[in-house]
Scaffold this active site. Structure first.
Site, PDB file in Angstrom:
ATOM      1  N   HIS A 153      10.313   9.577  15.785  1.00 20.80           N
ATOM      2  CA  HIS A 153      10.250  10.758  14.929  1.00 20.80           C
ATOM      3  C   HIS A 153      11.640  11.274  14.594  1.00 20.80           C
ATOM      4  O   HIS A 153      11.943  11.607  13.451  1.00 20.80           O
ATOM      5  CB  HIS A 153       9.427  11.833  15.655  1.00 20.80           C
ATOM      6  N   ARG A 260       3.467   6.773   0.591  1.00 18.99           N
ATOM      7  CA  ARG A 260       2.951   6.091   1.797  1.00 18.99           C
ATOM      8  C   ARG A 260       2.187   7.120   2.625  1.00 18.99           C
ATOM      9  O   ARG A 260       2.750   7.805   3.471  1.00 18.99           O
ATOM     10  CB  ARG A 260       4.097   5.506   2.617  1.00 18.99           C
ATOM     11  N   ARG A 296      -1.038   5.840  -2.139  1.00 18.94           N
ATOM     12  CA  ARG A 296      -1.645   4.683  -1.504  1.00 18.94           C
ATOM     13  C   ARG A 296      -2.559   5.160  -0.379  1.00 18.94           C
ATOM     14  O   ARG A 296      -2.188   6.052   0.379  1.00 18.94           O
ATOM     15  CB  ARG A 296      -0.546   3.783  -0.951  1.00 18.94           C
ATOM     16  N   GLU A 395       0.157  -7.938  -2.571  1.00 15.91           N
ATOM     17  CA  GLU A 395       0.891  -8.218  -1.333  1.00 15.91           C
ATOM     18  C   GLU A 395       0.433  -9.519  -0.697  1.00 15.91           C
ATOM     19  O   GLU A 395       1.171 -10.185   0.004  1.00 15.91           O
ATOM     20  CB  GLU A 395       0.652  -7.095  -0.309  1.00 15.91           C
ATOM     21  N   ASN A 418       7.682  -6.393  -0.161  1.00 12.09           N
ATOM     22  CA  ASN A 418       8.021  -6.571   1.265  1.00 12.09           C
ATOM     23  C   ASN A 418       6.977  -7.459   1.931  1.00 12.09           C
ATOM     24  O   ASN A 418       7.299  -8.414   2.632  1.00 12.09           O
ATOM     25  CB  ASN A 418       8.062  -5.221   1.998  1.00 12.09           C
ATOM     26  N   ARG A 429       8.352  -9.955   8.599  1.00  6.40           N
ATOM     27  CA  ARG A 429       9.382  -9.094   8.007  1.00  6.40           C
ATOM     28  C   ARG A 429      10.164  -8.303   9.056  1.00  6.40           C
ATOM     29  O   ARG A 429      11.203  -7.733   8.755  1.00  6.40           O
ATOM     30  CB  ARG A 429       8.777  -8.165   6.946  1.00  6.40           C
ATOM     31  N   CYS A 466       7.023  -1.822  -6.003  1.00  6.88           N
ATOM     32  CA  CYS A 466       7.464  -0.715  -5.135  1.00  6.88           C
ATOM     33  C   CYS A 466       8.042  -1.191  -3.807  1.00  6.88           C
ATOM     34  O   CYS A 466       8.297  -0.387  -2.925  1.00  6.88           O
ATOM     35  CB  CYS A 466       6.322   0.262  -4.902  1.00  6.88           C
TER      36      CYS A 466
HETATM   37  C1  PEP Z   1       5.483  -3.557   0.443  1.00 11.46           C
HETATM   38  O1  PEP Z   1       4.827  -4.241   1.241  1.00 11.46           O
HETATM   39  O2  PEP Z   1       6.322  -4.037  -0.329  1.00 11.46           O
HETATM   40  C2  PEP Z   1       5.304  -2.093   0.393  1.00 11.46           C
HETATM   41  C3  PEP Z   1       5.861  -1.381  -0.546  1.00 11.46           C
HETATM   42  O3  PEP Z   1       4.568  -1.532   1.357  1.00 11.46           O
HETATM   43  P1  PEP Z   1       5.079  -1.282   2.847  1.00 11.46           P
HETATM   44  O4  PEP Z   1       6.553  -1.559   2.897  1.00 11.46           O
HETATM   45  O5  PEP Z   1       4.760   0.147   3.140  1.00 11.46           O
HETATM   46  O6  PEP Z   1       4.251  -2.263   3.613  1.00 11.46           O
HETATM   47 MG    MG Z   2       3.127  -3.450   2.261  1.00 11.47          MG
END
Ligand code: PEP
Ligand code: MG
Length: 550
Positions: A153, A260, A296, A395, A418, A429, A466
């Site tokens: 946090h 988010r 989202r 994704e 991502n 990742r 995004c």
């Molecule tokens: C992504 O996966 O690119 C994304 C924007 O979502 P997050 O990073 O929150 O998984």
């Molecule tokens: Mg994602």
């Protein structure tokens, strides 16, 4: 003297309570409700029936007040420290902080008047959010802790306040560093104690460059993202905390491309109720009134754990996450959708985005639930609510091969690069061992995205992106050439990307895209783009320039 000790404790508890209330008030403008939730947790712990009751029991058994406080805090921290859940383990520092406050008050020390000169580096084994925000944060140049994790946090709040922070420096000799001169390089996660002159000079130069870059970027707050040959690109902001919204507005974001929603869930002790959610979402939507806000639905699972709902899985990235989880918990999904719909009344700027979609039937199920909730909420509220546009995140690779079918169901697409990179390249990742494999410059990513944009355009469906790829000036230029006209990114990247767009003509971007589409190696793709940036007056945007080898 038991009654004397009990009196001392009562005084101490009430003074700590008012200390925390005034901290809460002090931070009212800079931190929003969810970031300040910790203070109400503290107050609940100080409730007469909570910690004070236990401490008093020990005093009645013959302990003096200070000793009793210590025992009770130690008992609870030992319990928390054994917990498997990272988030709960991290609460240990908050609990210790609370104990220190009570002790300080019993010892009549005033903890709120610590001197902190400008450019101070705050160091500790652990630093709680409360301890951080009671200090004059403008004087804090950086934070270093020997314990803690990147998603604690305190780190979330420090990031929101723009303070460079390095955590988990296990060998940090915390007690010997008072007044030491240090360099904290949060770009690379490195800390130098008593650095030699040459290193200091090099970092002074970097600092100067950084200040110069920030100054130069400021002019882009009010500019539009238009290429020299007249192509306009929409830059949206990714949000989670309210501070992201404030920064996004300040930096001229034209909407929210990704809210988010799991972030406020992560900062709480339990699932927030419908009304609580409505108030949080309303803040997001109203700060961007008249502009689109893409919210989202809850994306938990894998590395996004809720402190009160831990999902332990062998293969969590391929497991119960995003829409897979919420469709199995329609009550959680529905309360979120209902809260979003209610929050949007009169603003009409809500868009709903579904994470981790893999299969068409998931969207069909959501559309059914949404229709049901939309009708119900309108009946309950006796108002007409504009039906939100529905989109999915791209994704999971399966979606790339079924755009035709998804396009029949949804209003828009948004690439989560991502996760798409993670799943297309089969690379975790978050795993530093394979970080060299994880690259959004991989030819397969570039080819997949180029095809995707074309298909979406053929179906006349808006497509945006995004993930972090949108906020990296090098890849942003390629995305623009592919035909993405909306890029959504962290507020900290907006000005850099806007500057890049203002300097790179679309004809050059298309030429660069043609070049890299013929390359088979992500490193070569990246170097080619860096070479263009360096030779076209954009060298300060190339991140590798900032790496210092020691
Ligand atoms: C992504 O996966 O690119 C994304 C924007 O979502 P997050 O990073 O929150 O998984
Ligand atoms: Mg994602």
């Amino acid at each position: 003297d038991i009654s004397h000790e009990l009196r001392l404790l009562d005084q101490a508890i009430s003074s700590v309570r008012s200390e925390i209330r005034s901290l809460d008030e002090k931070m009212h403008d800079s931190l929003m409700a969810e970031e300040r939730a910790l203070f109400s947790v503290f107050l609940r712990m100080l409730d007469e029936n909570a910690l004070p009751a236990e401490i008093k029991e020990l005093i009645r058994d013959g302990h003096w007040a200070q000793g009793a406080v210590r025992r009770v805090i130690e008992k609870h921290t030992a319990l928390f420290a054994q917990m498997e859940d990272d988030y709960l383990r991290e609460r240990v520092s908050d609990l210790k902080d609370l104990g220190r406050r009570i002790l300080a008050s019993l010892q009549e020390e005033d903890s709120s008047h610590r001197e902190l000169s400008p450019d101070s580096i705050l160091i500790g084994e652990e630093i709680s959010t409360a301890a951080l925000v009671e200090l004059p944060v403008d004087n804090i140049a950086a934070i270093v802790t020997s314990e803690g994790a990147a998603n604690s946090h305190m780190v979330i709040v420090a990031r929101a306040l723009g303070i460079p922070t390095v955590v988990g420096v296990t060998e940090l000799p915390v007690n010997t560093l008072d007044d030491a001169e240090m360099i904290v390089d949060a770009y690379q996660g490195r800390v130098f104690v008593n650095p030699p002159r040459r290193l200091r000079q090099r970092y002074k130069e970097i600092q100067k460059e950084d200040e110069q870059i920030a100054k130069d970027l400021k002019q882009y707050e009010t500019k539009e993202a238009i290429t020299p040959d007249g192509v306009s690109v929409q830059l949206y902001v990714n949000t989670g905390l309210m501070i992201d919204v404030v920064r996004g507005v300040q930096r001229g974001a034209q909407g929210v491309g990704l809210y988010r929603s799991e972030i406020p869930f992560m900062l709480r002790e339990r699932f927030p109720g419908e009304e609580e959610q409505r108030a949080i979402y309303r803040q997001q939507l109203s700060h961007f009134a008249n502009k689109p806000v893409v919210m989202r639905t809850l994306d938990i699972g894998a590395d996004k754990d809720l402190p009160y709902f831990s999902i332990e899985e062998e293969n969590s990235a391929l497991g119960w996450r995003g829409i897979r989880f919420t469709l199995d918990h329609p009550e959680i999904f529905s309360s979120q959708i209902r809260a979003m719909l209610k929050a949007s009344i009169g603003l009409n700027n809500l868009h709903i985005l579904l994470p981790m979609v893999t299969t068409v039937s998931e969207v069909e199920e959501v559309l059914y639930l949404l229709e049901r909730d939309w009708i119900a909420v309108q009946e309950e509220e006796q108002v007409k609510i504009t039906k939100p546009k529905i989109g999915i995140m791209v994704e999971v690779p399966s979606v790339l091969l079924q755009i035709d079918e998804f396009a029949e169901l949804v209003d828009f697409f948004s690439v989560g690069s991502n996760d798409l990179t993670q799943y297309l390249l089969a690379v975790d990742r978050n795993n530093p061992h394979v970080a060299n494999v994880y690259s959004h410059f991989h030819p397969s990513i570039l080819r997949a995205l180029t095809r995707l944009v074309k298909e979406c355009h053929d179906h006349k469906k808006p497509i945006s992106i995004c993930g972090e790829m949108a906020g990296d000036p090098l890849s942003a230029i390629l995305l623009m050439a592919m035909g993405f006209n909306t890029l959504s990114m962290s507020s900290s990247n907006i000005l850099r990307v806007r500057k890049a767009i203002c300097h790179v003509p679309m004809t050059d971007a298309q030429k660069l895209l043609d070049d890299v589409m013929k390359m088979n190696n992500p490193l070569i793709v990246k170097s080619w783009l860096e070479y263009y940036f360096k030779t076209h007056g954009l060298a300060d945007m190339v991140k590798s320039n900032r790496i210092v080898n020691v």
